[in-house]
Design an enzyme around this catalytic site. Structure first.
Site, short mmCIF file in Angstrom:
data_model
loop_
_atom_site.label_atom_id
_atom_site.label_comp_id
_atom_site.label_asym_id
_atom_site.label_seq_id
_atom_site.Cartn_x
_atom_site.Cartn_y
_atom_site.Cartn_z
N THR A 306 38.03 -36.58 41.32
CA THR A 306 38.67 -36.17 42.57
C THR A 306 37.62 -36.14 43.67
OG1 THR A 306 40.34 -34.84 41.44
CG2 THR A 306 39.95 -34.37 43.76
N PHE A 308 36.49 -34.81 47.29
CA PHE A 308 36.70 -33.71 48.22
C PHE A 308 35.91 -33.99 49.50
CE2 PHE A 308 37.38 -32.07 44.02
CZ PHE A 308 38.36 -31.09 44.13
#
Length: 430
Positions: A306, A308
């Site tokens: 992921t 960010f």
């Protein structure tokens, strides 16, 4: 050096003992300095008469000065420092007798000297890319969430502030409750988090960095609960989708329910003592909420990462001494035909694009092909989000954006920030 007569000693005694009106700061300073100068002259003279007079000066105990020359000099220094301090305060207030009353306090020392706040500097507003000071970082979720881990990776010594919604994390920075916000924008399996792309456009925060975090899912349950007892699994929708095949292989053909975040699912199981429910969350969540790990690394694809972004109220200063990435958003009032020209502006300058994301225009979602409203085709209006590998300090990027601005009706730079160059680490299984 001029000799000091015994009468000078008597004169100095009279200066110290004779009552007189309180002198002004300038006069008092002059008196002390004159007396000290005379005393020094007396101690260095070779005149016998003066030598005889000096001991009597050192014994001015009745005057409260001291019994030795050292004590006398110390007293003079203390008095002189008080006079200088009083003189400075007088100059600030226009006179010793005219101290302005501030909030009911007739004093200038409203704040203790030791507790004065440190002034902000340009370094605080535009920190270096590797900034890791003690700051407050807002994230969506509860302790144990992957966003909290991303905040810790971006700012190792930060104070993480949990928020129940993405919108709250944005507002926490805007209202100075937090210094930064760390929010996910895309996952290697689940794709973009569109909600945060919309919020980037709605709010005026700046992207100041990025961090890529490998996602490592675990199946958690209360102590003593075995897999055979479970008839429900709860977690974030993307976490459930990323573990669907593995759950089937484990023989868990059970109900799957979505909640707001992974750590919140673990907290829910622990708080409600659900012995028939398991949660998909991180290993840190298991430690925080006293849950057992029934299965480790249950994501279907080990390459689960992921991305960010870190948000701040002020942008950082672009640099060229390390790899930078710049994020922009643009639109055109005549549709998507301008997209090719925009991409060409970067291609001609050998600037690599790392991401293109399109979102429907919130203010103008539908565009008519012509002015007539009957029998005409209607198309969606789009906003385009583009990430490219160049710093705004690079002349190529500046020229590319100048050309893009000519083709578009709206252009905004979301941020120019250092790329996350940390080596990728796969899941624990690998």
């Amino acid at each position: 050096m001029q000799s000091l007569a015994p009468s000078s000693t008597i004169s100095m005694k009279s200066i110290m003992r004779t009552p007189s009106p309180v002198p002004t700061p300038h006069r008092l300073a002059f008196t002390i300095q004159s007396a000290a100068s005379r005393f020094d002259s007396a101690s260095n003279t070779t005149n016998p008469a003066v030598s005889a007079a000096v001991p009597s000066t050192n014994n001015l105990s009745s005057g409260g000065v001291g019994k030795s020359r050292t004590d006398w000099q110390s007293s003079c220094a203390i008095l002189a420092s008080k006079v200088v301090s009083q003189q400075q305060n007088t100059e600030k207030t226009g006179g010793a007798d005219n101290i302005t009353v501030v909030n009911g306090h007739k004093t200038l020392d409203l704040v203790p000297i030791d507790n004065l706040p440190k002034p902000l500097t340009i370094t605080d507003l535009s920190p270096a890319p590797m900034h890791g000071a003690q700051i407050r970082v807002a994230y969506q979720g509860v302790p144990g969430a992957y966003s909290e881990a991303a905040a810790g990776k971006a700012y190792p010594q930060c104070e993480a502030i949990p928020c129940d919604q993405f919108e709250v994390a944005f507002q926490a920075v805007e209202l100075w409750i937090a210094d930064r916000a760390v929010l996910p924008v895309e996952n290697s399996l689940g794709g973009s988090i569109h909600r945060n792309y919309d919020l980037l456009l709605r709010h005026r925060l700046h992207i100041v960095g990025e961090v890529q975090l490998p996602v490592h899912h675990c199946l958690l349950a209360l102590p003593g609960v075995r897999k055979e007892y479970i008839n429900r699994v709860i977690s974030h929708p993307q976490a459930l989708a990323q573990c669907e095949l593995t759950l089937t292989k484990l023989g868990l053909n059970i109900t799957r329910e979505a909640v707001d975040d992974t750590a919140g699912a673990a907290e829910f199981v622990a708080a409600n003592n659900l012995r028939d429910t398991a949660a998909i969350a991180s290993a840190r969540a298991a430690d925080l909420y006293n849950l057992n790990i029934l299965a480790d690394g249950i994501q279907d694809d080990s390459s689960n990462i992921t991305r960010f972004v870190m948000l701040a109220r002020e942008p950082i200063i672009p640099r060229t001494d390390r790899p930078f990435k710049t994020s922009i958003v643009f639109a055109h009032d005549k549709g998507t035909s301008v997209l090719f020209k925009v991409l060409s502006a970067f291609a001609f300058r050998n600037i690599s694009l790392t991401k293109i994301e399109s979102r429907p225009h919130r203010n103008r979602p539908i565009r008519l092909v012509d002015d007539a409203n009957v029998g005409t085709a209607k198309h969606f209006e789009y906003m385009f989000y583009v990430d490219f590998e160049a710093s705004m300090a690079d002349v190529r990027a500046q020229n590319a954006l100048a050309e893009v601005q000519e083709f578009t009706s709206f252009l905004r730079v979301l941020g120019s920030y250092p790329m996350d160059m940390t080596p990728w680490s796969p899941s624990r299984e690998d």
